[in-house]
Scaffold this motif. Structure first.
Motif, PDB file in Angstrom:
ATOM      1  N   GLY A   1      -8.196  49.592 -58.705  1.00 25.39           N
ATOM      2  CA  GLY A   1      -8.039  49.207 -57.319  1.00 25.39           C
ATOM      3  C   GLY A   1      -7.060  48.071 -57.097  1.00 25.39           C
ATOM      4  O   GLY A   1      -6.479  47.517 -58.047  1.00 25.39           O
ATOM      5  N   PRO A   2      -6.873  47.685 -55.840  1.00 24.03           N
ATOM      6  CA  PRO A   2      -5.848  46.701 -55.490  1.00 24.03           C
ATOM      7  C   PRO A   2      -6.137  45.286 -55.968  1.00 24.03           C
ATOM      8  O   PRO A   2      -5.229  44.452 -55.998  1.00 24.03           O
ATOM      9  N   LEU A   3      -7.380  44.985 -56.333  1.00 20.37           N
ATOM     10  CA  LEU A   3      -7.721  43.632 -56.778  1.00 20.37           C
ATOM     11  C   LEU A   3      -7.513  43.433 -58.269  1.00 20.37           C
ATOM     12  O   LEU A   3      -7.659  42.308 -58.762  1.00 20.37           O
ATOM     13  N   SER A   4      -7.176  44.483 -58.983  1.00 18.46           N
ATOM     14  CA  SER A   4      -7.137  44.416 -60.451  1.00 18.46           C
ATOM     15  C   SER A   4      -5.786  44.006 -61.011  1.00 18.46           C
ATOM     16  O   SER A   4      -5.643  43.885 -62.232  1.00 18.46           O
ATOM     17  N   SER A   5      -4.812  43.795 -60.163  1.00 15.52           N
ATOM     18  CA  SER A   5      -3.500  43.361 -60.650  1.00 15.52           C
ATOM     19  C   SER A   5      -3.610  41.980 -61.265  1.00 15.52           C
ATOM     20  O   SER A   5      -4.119  41.049 -60.627  1.00 15.52           O
TER      21      SER A   5
ATOM     22  N   LEU B   1      -8.012  36.840 -52.111  1.00 17.31           N
ATOM     23  CA  LEU B   1      -8.873  36.716 -50.933  1.00 17.31           C
ATOM     24  C   LEU B   1      -8.347  37.565 -49.778  1.00 17.31           C
ATOM     25  O   LEU B   1      -9.126  38.247 -49.094  1.00 17.31           O
ATOM     26  N   LEU B   2      -7.045  37.531 -49.546  1.00 19.20           N
ATOM     27  CA  LEU B   2      -6.462  38.295 -48.442  1.00 19.20           C
ATOM     28  C   LEU B   2      -6.631  39.794 -48.657  1.00 19.20           C
ATOM     29  O   LEU B   2      -7.040  40.524 -47.748  1.00 19.20           O
ATOM     30  N   VAL B   3      -6.325  40.252 -49.869  1.00 21.91           N
ATOM     31  CA  VAL B   3      -6.407  41.684 -50.152  1.00 21.91           C
ATOM     32  C   VAL B   3      -7.859  42.153 -50.150  1.00 21.91           C
ATOM     33  O   VAL B   3      -8.157  43.285 -49.760  1.00 21.91           O
ATOM     34  N   SER B   4      -8.783  41.269 -50.558  1.00 22.08           N
ATOM     35  CA  SER B   4     -10.195  41.643 -50.609  1.00 22.08           C
ATOM     36  C   SER B   4     -10.768  41.918 -49.230  1.00 22.08           C
ATOM     37  O   SER B   4     -11.439  42.929 -49.008  1.00 22.08           O
ATOM     38  N   CYS B   5     -10.535  41.008 -48.303  1.00 23.03           N
ATOM     39  CA  CYS B   5     -11.295  41.051 -47.058  1.00 23.03           C
ATOM     40  C   CYS B   5     -10.497  41.525 -45.857  1.00 23.03           C
ATOM     41  O   CYS B   5     -11.019  41.512 -44.736  1.00 23.03           O
ATOM     42  N   PHE B   6      -9.273  41.969 -46.049  1.00 25.95           N
ATOM     43  CA  PHE B   6      -8.515  42.520 -44.938  1.00 25.95           C
ATOM     44  C   PHE B   6      -8.016  43.920 -45.300  1.00 25.95           C
ATOM     45  O   PHE B   6      -7.722  44.197 -46.464  1.00 25.95           O
ATOM     46  N   PRO B   7      -7.911  44.812 -44.306  1.00 23.30           N
ATOM     47  CA  PRO B   7      -7.464  46.190 -44.578  1.00 23.30           C
ATOM     48  C   PRO B   7      -5.953  46.261 -44.727  1.00 23.30           C
ATOM     49  O   PRO B   7      -5.244  46.775 -43.869  1.00 23.30           O
ATOM     50  N   ILE B   8      -5.470  45.713 -45.831  1.00 28.37           N
ATOM     51  CA  ILE B   8      -4.025  45.666 -46.062  1.00 28.37           C
ATOM     52  C   ILE B   8      -3.724  46.242 -47.435  1.00 28.37           C
ATOM     53  O   ILE B   8      -4.565  46.252 -48.335  1.00 28.37           O
ATOM     54  N   LYS B   9      -2.508  46.710 -47.577  1.00 27.39           N
ATOM     55  CA  LYS B   9      -2.027  47.193 -48.866  1.00 27.39           C
ATOM     56  C   LYS B   9      -0.652  46.610 -49.101  1.00 27.39           C
ATOM     57  O   LYS B   9       0.235  46.734 -48.255  1.00 27.39           O
ATOM     58  N   LEU B  10      -0.496  45.953 -50.248  1.00 35.84           N
ATOM     59  CA  LEU B  10       0.791  45.348 -50.558  1.00 35.84           C
ATOM     60  C   LEU B  10       1.826  46.434 -50.757  1.00 35.84           C
ATOM     61  O   LEU B  10       1.573  47.457 -51.391  1.00 35.84           O
ATOM     62  N   GLN B  11       3.002  46.178 -50.212  1.00 43.51           N
ATOM     63  CA  GLN B  11       4.082  47.162 -50.291  1.00 43.51           C
ATOM     64  C   GLN B  11       5.024  46.771 -51.401  1.00 43.51           C
ATOM     65  O   GLN B  11       5.485  45.629 -51.478  1.00 43.51           O
TER      66      GLN B  11
ATOM     67  N   GLU C   1       4.907  41.738 -47.758  1.00 41.58           N
ATOM     68  CA  GLU C   1       5.222  42.952 -47.011  1.00 41.58           C
ATOM     69  C   GLU C   1       4.059  43.916 -47.162  1.00 41.58           C
ATOM     70  O   GLU C   1       3.580  44.155 -48.269  1.00 41.58           O
ATOM     71  N   LEU C   2       3.596  44.463 -46.034  1.00 44.46           N
ATOM     72  CA  LEU C   2       2.403  45.297 -46.033  1.00 44.46           C
ATOM     73  C   LEU C   2       2.726  46.691 -45.532  1.00 44.46           C
ATOM     74  O   LEU C   2       3.628  46.868 -44.694  1.00 44.46           O
ATOM     75  N   GLU C   3       1.996  47.657 -46.036  1.00 40.34           N
ATOM     76  CA  GLU C   3       2.190  49.026 -45.582  1.00 40.34           C
ATOM     77  C   GLU C   3       1.435  49.261 -44.280  1.00 40.34           C
ATOM     78  O   GLU C   3       0.356  48.703 -44.070  1.00 40.34           O
TER      79      GLU C   3
ATOM     80  N   LEU D   1      -5.038  54.610 -43.025  1.00 34.79           N
ATOM     81  CA  LEU D   1      -4.668  54.916 -44.399  1.00 34.79           C
ATOM     82  C   LEU D   1      -5.371  54.038 -45.429  1.00 34.79           C
ATOM     83  O   LEU D   1      -5.528  54.444 -46.582  1.00 34.79           O
ATOM     84  N   MET D   2      -5.805  52.840 -45.031  1.00 37.43           N
ATOM     85  CA  MET D   2      -6.512  51.985 -45.972  1.00 37.43           C
ATOM     86  C   MET D   2      -7.811  52.630 -46.422  1.00 37.43           C
ATOM     87  O   MET D   2      -8.202  52.537 -47.589  1.00 37.43           O
ATOM     88  N   VAL D   3      -8.499  53.307 -45.496  1.00 35.24           N
ATOM     89  CA  VAL D   3      -9.740  53.998 -45.849  1.00 35.24           C
ATOM     90  C   VAL D   3      -9.449  55.114 -46.853  1.00 35.24           C
ATOM     91  O   VAL D   3     -10.176  55.287 -47.841  1.00 35.24           O
ATOM     92  N   SER D   4      -8.379  55.872 -46.610  1.00 34.00           N
ATOM     93  CA  SER D   4      -8.003  56.932 -47.556  1.00 34.00           C
ATOM     94  C   SER D   4      -7.701  56.352 -48.933  1.00 34.00           C
ATOM     95  O   SER D   4      -8.101  56.914 -49.963  1.00 34.00           O
ATOM     96  N   GLU D   5      -6.992  55.217 -48.955  1.00 32.96           N
ATOM     97  CA  GLU D   5      -6.627  54.595 -50.226  1.00 32.96           C
ATOM     98  C   GLU D   5      -7.857  54.130 -51.005  1.00 32.96           C
ATOM     99  O   GLU D   5      -7.849  54.120 -52.237  1.00 32.96           O
TER     100      GLU D   5
END
Length: 346
Positions: A86-90, A99-109, A184-186, A208-212
């Motif tokens: 998942g997105p937190l494992s980088s 913190l930002l990626v955890s609690c907001f519906p965002i995906k780093l671009q 930059e966010l998708e 799309l965040m839900v799909s991801e």
């Protein structure tokens, strides 16, 4: 109601403050404990806390946002993080970005020098969102006349309000995160009204965040465990994804309405899951030898989504009295602004 807003702001600060502290703990766990069941057990109390967080709030806007951001998306991200996915494992994520990626519906671009967004497209995006904001205001004003409209028309209005509100909330959230972090966010929506099939609508265009998040947490594990041939295994995996989505929607509406589920939302997602299974089977059977003209496919898709929404999804807004609560909150915010900014009240 105005006095209640100050109390709600205090409760919101407490809920999100607890979430931030809990996520700092999860960040440390990720650094000190190897991925696997042990890491999941250590983070399980945080995930339970996140499921309980919306129950601490009383306004539907804050309940809905916290339920979606924290109880659903953050918990699913933490589950993936427990197993190194998942997105937190980088390994490059700093604590603030975690913190930002955890609690907001965002995906780093991921951008290279040639694919950075241009200013013109950003301006066009801002204008587009301004139009959507104006349309949302128009829809909200139209609710003043719901007593003159048939109930089906009112339910259609709920659909437009939900789309415009969700799109704007996610866009504003992404803008604030971008401003605070220079990331930059998708985008979270990709013109869902142009979808040519249910697969296209749910998988590539809507929220799309839900799909991801659902893809690695539900779809892919079910796909791996399926005993069906690979050609057909995607159909039950898609259905399982919609079942989980239905459960989470029922949970969020429970938070907002505090009523026993009627399972209308689950029926909506089950129906769409079954229809997507049929869609997958049909596409494999005809092997792309024939397809509907694009305008016809788009029209049928949107009519099906809205039609089933009117039957099964949008009535939950009325049953849980979310509309009445939301308009009471709009009025309270308006009164608060008049008192605090303009210096007068009704």
């Amino acid at each position: 109601m105005v006095g209640a807003l100050s109390h709600e702001a205090k409760r919101l600060t407490e809920a999100w403050g607890s979430a931030m502290v809990s996520l700092c703990y999860c960040f440390c766990v990720g650094k000190l404990v190897d991925k696997g069941v042990k890491r999941l057990i250590l983070m399980a109390p945080v995930m339970l806390l996140f499921f309980l967080a919306p129950l601490h709030l009383t306004t539907v806007h804050m309940i809905g946002t916290t339920g979606f951001f924290i109880s659903w998306l953050a918990n699913f991200k933490l589950y993936l993080f427990a197993f190194g996915n998942g997105p937190l494992s980088s390994p490059t994520l700093s604590l603030p970005i975690f913190l930002l990626v955890s609690c907001f519906p965002i995906k780093l671009q991921q951008l290279d020098n040639e694919s950075k967004p241009k200013r013109n497209s950003a301006r066009e995006g801002s204008l587009f969102y301004l139009v959507k904001a104006l349309l949302l205001l128009l829809v909200i004003q139209s609710f003043r006349y719901t007593h003159l409209l048939p109930n089906k028309a009112v339910l259609f209005l709920y659909g437009f309000q939900m789309y415009f509100s969700l799109d704007l909330i996610l866009a504003v959230t992404a803008s604030l995160v971008r401003a605070a972090s220079s990331l930059e966010l998708e985008p979270q929506f990709n013109e869902p009204y142009l979808a040519t099939s249910l697969q296209d609508f749910w998988g590539k265009r809507w929220n799309l965040m839900v799909s991801e998040i659902l893809r690695p947490t539900v779809y892919e594990p079910v796909l791996r465990l399926s005993v069906l041939p690979r050609k057909w295994a995607s159909a039950p995996a898609a259905l399982a994804t919609f079942v989980v989505s239905g459960i989470m929607h029922e949970l969020i509406f429970f938070y907002m309405g505090r009523l026993r589920p009627s399972w209308g939302l689950m029926s909506f997602f089950l129906l769409h899951g079954v229809c997507i299974m049929a869609e997958i089977a049909l596409k494999k059977a005809i092997r792309r030898r024939w397809s509907l003209p694009t305008p016809v496919a788009r029209t049928l898709t949107i009519l099906f989504v809205f039609g089933t929404g009117v039957m099964l999804f949008f009535p939950e807004f009325q049953r849980c009295k979310i509309d009445k609560k939301a308009f009471a909150e709009y009025a309270a915010v308006g009164t608060f602004l008049k008192k605090s900014v303009l210096g007068y009240s009704h």
